[in-house]
Motif scaffolding. Sequence first.
Motif, PDB file in Angstrom:
ATOM      1  N   TYR A   1      -7.261  -3.204   6.298  1.00  0.00           N
ATOM      2  CA  TYR A   1      -6.915  -2.330   7.432  1.00  0.00           C
ATOM      3  C   TYR A   1      -8.011  -2.381   8.488  1.00  0.00           C
ATOM      4  CZ  TYR A   1      -5.638   2.083   9.765  1.00  0.00           C
ATOM      5  OH  TYR A   1      -5.281   3.037  10.683  1.00  0.00           O
ATOM      6  N   PRO A   2      -7.668  -2.400   9.785  1.00  0.00           N
ATOM      7  CA  PRO A   2      -6.334  -2.355  10.402  1.00  0.00           C
ATOM      8  C   PRO A   2      -5.776  -3.726  10.782  1.00  0.00           C
ATOM      9  CG  PRO A   2      -7.970  -1.950  12.086  1.00  0.00           C
ATOM     10  CD  PRO A   2      -8.740  -2.228  10.807  1.00  0.00           C
TER      11      PRO A   2
ATOM     12  N   VAL B   1       4.294   2.264  11.230  1.00  0.00           N
ATOM     13  CA  VAL B   1       3.760   3.447  11.917  1.00  0.00           C
ATOM     14  C   VAL B   1       3.333   4.494  10.884  1.00  0.00           C
ATOM     15  CG1 VAL B   1       4.368   5.392  13.421  1.00  0.00           C
ATOM     16  CG2 VAL B   1       5.037   3.064  14.056  1.00  0.00           C
ATOM     17  N   SER B   2       4.146   4.660   9.833  1.00  0.00           N
ATOM     18  CA  SER B   2       3.822   5.619   8.772  1.00  0.00           C
ATOM     19  C   SER B   2       2.499   5.271   8.098  1.00  0.00           C
ATOM     20  CB  SER B   2       4.940   5.645   7.725  1.00  0.00           C
ATOM     21  OG  SER B   2       6.160   6.039   8.296  1.00  0.00           O
TER      22      SER B   2
ATOM     23  N   ARG C   1      -3.005   6.826   6.989  1.00  0.00           N
ATOM     24  CA  ARG C   1      -4.436   6.499   6.892  1.00  0.00           C
ATOM     25  C   ARG C   1      -5.284   7.556   7.599  1.00  0.00           C
ATOM     26  NH1 ARG C   1      -7.422   1.932   5.092  1.00  0.00           N
ATOM     27  NH2 ARG C   1      -6.058   0.715   3.730  1.00  0.00           N
ATOM     28  N   LYS C   2      -4.784   8.084   8.709  1.00  0.00           N
ATOM     29  CA  LYS C   2      -5.511   9.129   9.452  1.00  0.00           C
ATOM     30  C   LYS C   2      -5.277  10.514   8.854  1.00  0.00           C
ATOM     31  CE  LYS C   2      -7.116   6.370  12.709  1.00  0.00           C
ATOM     32  NZ  LYS C   2      -8.579   6.102  12.847  1.00  0.00           N
ATOM     33  N   LYS C   3      -4.012  10.781   8.514  1.00  0.00           N
ATOM     34  CA  LYS C   3      -3.608  12.115   8.071  1.00  0.00           C
ATOM     35  C   LYS C   3      -4.056  12.423   6.644  1.00  0.00           C
ATOM     36  CE  LYS C   3       0.720  14.769   7.604  1.00  0.00           C
ATOM     37  NZ  LYS C   3       2.196  14.650   7.746  1.00  0.00           N
ATOM     38  N   GLU C   4      -3.990  11.422   5.751  1.00  0.00           N
ATOM     39  CA  GLU C   4      -4.338  11.623   4.342  1.00  0.00           C
ATOM     40  C   GLU C   4      -5.299  10.525   3.885  1.00  0.00           C
ATOM     41  OE1 GLU C   4      -1.313  12.792   1.553  1.00  0.00           O
ATOM     42  OE2 GLU C   4       0.176  12.953   3.162  1.00  0.00           O
ATOM     43  N   PRO C   5      -6.537  10.574   4.373  1.00  0.00           N
ATOM     44  CA  PRO C   5      -7.501   9.526   3.990  1.00  0.00           C
ATOM     45  C   PRO C   5      -7.816   9.520   2.500  1.00  0.00           C
ATOM     46  CG  PRO C   5      -8.597  11.326   5.141  1.00  0.00           C
ATOM     47  CD  PRO C   5      -7.128  11.569   5.281  1.00  0.00           C
ATOM     48  N   ASP C   6      -7.619  10.660   1.813  1.00  0.00           N
ATOM     49  CA  ASP C   6      -7.947  10.754   0.392  1.00  0.00           C
ATOM     50  C   ASP C   6      -6.751  10.486  -0.514  1.00  0.00           C
ATOM     51  OD1 ASP C   6     -10.589  11.432   1.023  1.00  0.00           O
ATOM     52  OD2 ASP C   6     -10.052  13.559   1.239  1.00  0.00           O
TER      53      ASP C   6
ATOM     54  N   GLU D   1       0.838  -1.207   0.000  1.00  0.00           N
ATOM     55  CA  GLU D   1       0.000   0.000   0.000  1.00  0.00           C
ATOM     56  C   GLU D   1       0.867   1.248   0.000  1.00  0.00           C
ATOM     57  OE1 GLU D   1      -3.532   0.269   2.502  1.00  0.00           O
ATOM     58  OE2 GLU D   1      -2.818   2.222   3.222  1.00  0.00           O
ATOM     59  N   LEU D   2       1.906   1.265   0.823  1.00  0.00           N
ATOM     60  CA  LEU D   2       2.778   2.433   0.890  1.00  0.00           C
ATOM     61  C   LEU D   2       3.522   2.641  -0.421  1.00  0.00           C
ATOM     62  CD1 LEU D   2       4.281   1.899   4.454  1.00  0.00           C
ATOM     63  CD2 LEU D   2       2.826   3.812   3.778  1.00  0.00           C
ATOM     64  N   SER D   3       4.085   1.575  -0.958  1.00  0.00           N
ATOM     65  CA  SER D   3       4.950   1.713  -2.131  1.00  0.00           C
ATOM     66  C   SER D   3       4.174   2.092  -3.389  1.00  0.00           C
ATOM     67  CB  SER D   3       5.728   0.419  -2.371  1.00  0.00           C
ATOM     68  OG  SER D   3       4.856  -0.655  -2.607  1.00  0.00           O
TER      69      SER D   3
END
Length: 455
Positions: free
Chosen positions: A359-360, A339-340, A345-350, A42-44
């Motif tokens: 998740y989670p 952690v990132s 997920r909270k900071k940039e939901p869009d 998801e991150l990459s």
Amino acid sequence: MVISGQYFGWNYGFEQGGTIGLMVAALFITVFYTAFVFSYSELSTSIPHAGGPSAYARRAMGPFAGFMTGISVLIEFVFAPPAIAVATGAYINFLIPAVNPVYATVVIFIFFILINTIGVKGAALIELVATIIALIGLAIYFAAGSTHVRLDYIFTENALPNGWTGVYMAIPFAIWFYLAVEGGAMAAEEVQNPKKDIPKGFITGILTLALCTIGTLMITAGLGGGVGQPADNPLPQALASVYGEGHFLPKLVAIIGLAGLIASLHGIIIGYSRQTFALSRAGYLPKFLSRLSKRQIPTWGLLIPGGIGVIAAANATFANQLIILAVFGAAMMYCLSLVSLFILRKKEPDLHRPFKVYYPIVPGIAIVLGIISLFCVIYYSVFNQSLPLFGVNVPLLYVLLFIYVAGSAYYYLVGRHKLLPIEEEFGVFDELDQTESEENQPAVKVMKSDTELGS
């Protein structure tokens, strides 16, 4: 990047956990890496950036967190190649006893640093061919060894020499089966369609490794590989114990094993050069490290970390201390990356997420197992091992403290004043998401645009 982990390194876990302890540790780590790889995908794919984890941490937690995560990746990717090079020297010495393993280690390491100057396309082709050969070698090893497996070697009196505590002691070496699987994310800017291809690579990669790990561990233990002093060439040694050292099968596996070691050595060199490039481009490290050659290779980012690795490899008596340093960097980075993910997920939901992990639950499992793994690496390995450097045994704890303290000092005195603004660091990718389709987005455009921004 990972395939050499089947050919050496993990077997040091026999000494700590015994045959049963290492098997349980390997199962634990397989569950962790499976959960981690889905989360990491998801991150990459959301942030296809050569900096990989450092880019995710910076976006989630700010510049200093990005820097510390990048340093952890460099620890992993700078100390893993010399460990692999040491094992390569041991394999060559097994085949040609007259060759000094230290000389072989240094020559092979320098040769593949130079090979990486040819450009990523040629490097990737070498990587692919070597990996396929290494997998064929494992298949030969499984076929040759499976008929000679003895259960009494697995279920010996020393199957758990340190009790169930041995499972925790073996975890750092079980990580070696999978270490660097996340490195594919660092080539995100050079993959034609990273948002589809990287998850495919990660998921098929982890399945392949899980199957190989079961076979390698069970057969080596069943051939008596868990008895006696661990070696840097465990697969040929295990076959030699039943076929004899003069038999062609141990030598064949040793020759093919060199392909696996070369594949990982080569791949991780690509990884550390791209990580150094990305940290330099962002302003975390001196700018000259991100200068590109005519072949689009970060030459100084390739040579300077490689020089550190050559020195470490030339001074190491066995690979286990280098393995622990690399595993520590990896475990630290895994925890910071997870952690990132939670913060983003909270900071940039869009945020555009082409691949979404369940998740989670899945990242939750990964972060719990990751923290346990990091604790085991620190408590059972880092605190108890030293690295030989120029005739002096330096405790691994001091090595790591020096790296983090020196890095933090550079960041606060120099790096933070030269950082590329975060809007520019990630703006290229956000703009591409909005303006062009994934199919028409060759990665070379991203690297070119980002390089122009950096300069």
